[in-house]
Enzyme design. Structure first.
Site, PDB file in Angstrom:
ATOM      1  N   SER A 299      -8.874  -0.424   6.361  1.00  8.34           N
ATOM      2  CA  SER A 299      -8.880  -1.442   7.406  1.00  8.34           C
ATOM      3  C   SER A 299      -7.508  -1.588   8.046  1.00  8.34           C
ATOM      4  O   SER A 299      -7.362  -2.277   9.049  1.00  8.34           O
ATOM      5  CB  SER A 299      -9.320  -2.795   6.829  1.00  8.34           C
ATOM      6  OG  SER A 299      -8.394  -3.240   5.854  1.00  8.34           O
TER       7      SER A 299
ATOM      8  N   LYS B  10       0.802  -1.224   0.000  1.00  7.88           N
ATOM      9  CA  LYS B  10       0.000   0.000   0.000  1.00  7.88           C
ATOM     10  C   LYS B  10       0.837   1.277   0.000  1.00  7.88           C
ATOM     11  O   LYS B  10       0.363   2.331  -0.450  1.00  7.88           O
ATOM     12  CB  LYS B  10      -0.938   0.011   1.212  1.00  7.88           C
ATOM     13  CG  LYS B  10      -2.069  -1.003   1.142  1.00  7.88           C
ATOM     14  CD  LYS B  10      -3.155  -0.574   0.192  1.00  7.88           C
ATOM     15  CE  LYS B  10      -4.403  -1.430   0.338  1.00  7.88           C
ATOM     16  NZ  LYS B  10      -5.497  -0.981  -0.547  1.00  7.88           N
TER      17      LYS B  10
ATOM     18  N   GLU C 234      -9.460 -14.269  -3.981  1.00  6.70           N
ATOM     19  CA  GLU C 234     -10.343 -13.707  -2.960  1.00  6.70           C
ATOM     20  C   GLU C 234     -10.663 -14.771  -1.918  1.00  6.70           C
ATOM     21  O   GLU C 234     -10.664 -15.966  -2.228  1.00  6.70           O
ATOM     22  CB  GLU C 234     -11.669 -13.246  -3.570  1.00  6.70           C
ATOM     23  CG  GLU C 234     -11.582 -12.043  -4.473  1.00  6.70           C
ATOM     24  CD  GLU C 234     -12.945 -11.606  -4.969  1.00  6.70           C
ATOM     25  OE1 GLU C 234     -13.330 -10.457  -4.698  1.00  6.70           O
ATOM     26  OE2 GLU C 234     -13.622 -12.421  -5.635  1.00  6.70           O
TER      27      GLU C 234
ATOM     28  N   ASP D 293     -16.797 -10.843  -4.095  1.00  3.79           N
ATOM     29  CA  ASP D 293     -17.519  -9.827  -4.854  1.00  3.79           C
ATOM     30  C   ASP D 293     -16.938  -9.599  -6.247  1.00  3.79           C
ATOM     31  O   ASP D 293     -17.688  -9.398  -7.213  1.00  3.79           O
ATOM     32  CB  ASP D 293     -17.556  -8.505  -4.083  1.00  3.79           C
ATOM     33  CG  ASP D 293     -16.179  -8.036  -3.669  1.00  3.79           C
ATOM     34  OD1 ASP D 293     -15.487  -8.773  -2.957  1.00  3.79           O
ATOM     35  OD2 ASP D 293     -15.781  -6.921  -4.063  1.00  3.79           O
TER      36      ASP D 293
ATOM     37  N   SER E 173       1.182  -9.731  -0.526  1.00  4.42           N
ATOM     38  CA  SER E 173       0.845  -8.310  -0.433  1.00  4.42           C
ATOM     39  C   SER E 173       1.139  -7.662   0.918  1.00  4.42           C
ATOM     40  O   SER E 173       1.161  -6.443   1.007  1.00  4.42           O
ATOM     41  CB  SER E 173      -0.626  -8.087  -0.789  1.00  4.42           C
ATOM     42  OG  SER E 173      -1.472  -8.772   0.116  1.00  4.42           O
TER      43      SER E 173
ATOM     44  N   GLY F 208     -15.686 -13.495   0.605  1.00  3.20           N
ATOM     45  CA  GLY F 208     -15.610 -12.155   0.009  1.00  3.20           C
ATOM     46  C   GLY F 208     -15.376 -12.218  -1.479  1.00  3.20           C
ATOM     47  O   GLY F 208     -14.388 -11.680  -1.997  1.00  3.20           O
TER      48      GLY F 208
END
Length: 323
Positions: A81, A56, A207, A213, A307, A211
């Site tokens: 989060s 990030k 995923e 989506d 990640s 979750g």
């Protein structure tokens, strides 16, 4: 294809130039045990060694560094989060600004404390009843702050794509790359970099089962909303793909694999025991997909974006414990 999309390979290269000497060029690790298990050459791009412990920082710094002196003087807002929270807090500090971060009450304590440790003000909310976007936007408007969202921003997406760009620069041709999906920023940037550099590469998202989506959205050809996921992969507890990220991913992502919480725990254990690497649950999902057989036709050379590694010792021990 990528030239018609909102983020291009040139944008990723521009972000890489901006991040040079600021973000870490993280290591690519190998494991003979893992290669033997998979019958393939597996390359792990370890963003758990990135500043703030996750990819990030790349996107946050790329976005924050482009703000004007006036915007930096007023300060920055973000909602997250955990990992984007830390990333914006550190980027703001590095660039002489301040940050106010909206975080869920149940975000891992280590992530909340690290965010505050970088000098940010933390504002909490209940993720199951509150709307973090609305809270963040209202806070930014009230205080005159510039809002840097965790994935719905072209400079954030381009910054995240530099991880995949570095991976390919280091190891050369890859047949596929596995990338975690939360809101979709990492995989949108990674797919832009990977397919722009290696047009024939397969880009596979991962995923948690609870979750899914993005997988549902890709199947439907439109953004699909799901109930807030309950999964140990807290960084991937997204209800709906981002509008901007989905506009990229629907064109560039070839498939999405789903993993269970038990799959994730097993991957975390193997990474720790065999490679001496600590992965947070969201960071371990690509390895989980590979180990659990969730990837069809595993190719000869495959890259994984690990990640992040932001999990405290007690939580890590709980997750990795076996009966």
């Amino acid at each position: 294809m990528t030239n018609a999309l909102p983020v291009t390979l040139d944008d990723v290269h521009d972000a890489a130039a901006r991040l040079k000497g600021v973000a870490h060029r993280t290591p690519v690790l190998r494991s003979r045990t893992l290669d033997a298990l998979m019958g393939a050459e597996v390359f792990l791009k370890c963003e758990n060694f990135q500043r703030i412990g996750a990819f990030k920082f790349r996107g946050a710094y790329n976005a924050v560094s482009r703000l004007s002196a006036e915007q930096l003087g007023r300060g920055i807002a973000a909602y997250s989060s955990g990992n984007h929270a830390q990333a914006v807090a550190l980027a703001a500090r590095e660039l002489g600004s301040t940050a106010v971060i909206v975080m869920p009450e149940d975000a891992p304590r280590s992530k909340r404390e690290a965010t505050a440790g970088y000098g940010a003000e933390v504002v909490t909310y209940d993720r199951y009843t509150g709307d973090r976007v609305a809270i963040g936007e209202a806070l930014a408007a009230e205080r005159g702050l510039t809002l840097i969202p965790p994935y719905e921003h072209p400079h954030v997406i381009a910054g995240q794509g530099t991880a995949a760009l570095e991976l390919i620069e280091e190891v050369g041709d890859l047949d596929a790359v596995l990338v975690p999906i939360g809101g979709g920023g990492l995989i949108a940037g990674s797919a832009t970099a990977a397919k722009g550099t290696l047009p024939g590469i397969r880009v596979i998202g991962v995923e948690p089962e609870a979750g899914d989506d993005t997988k549902r959205s890709l199947s439907a050809g439109r953004r699909v909303s799901i109930p807030i996921p309950r999964t140990i992969a807290d960084g991937q507890a997204a209800e709906i793909p981002g509008e901007l990220t989905f506009s990229i991913n629907r064109h560039l992502v070839d498939d999405v694999a789903l993993v269970s919480d038990d799959d994730i725990r097993a991957a975390m254990r193997l990474a720790f025991e065999r490679m001496k690497v600590v992965m947070e649950p969201s960071g371990a999902t690509p390895l989980a997909a590979l180990l659990a057989g969730r990837v069809e036709d595993v190719p000869r050379r495959i890259g994984l974006i690990v990640s992040g590694g932001n999990v405290d010792a007690r939580r890590f021990a709980e997750l990795c414990a076996t009966d």
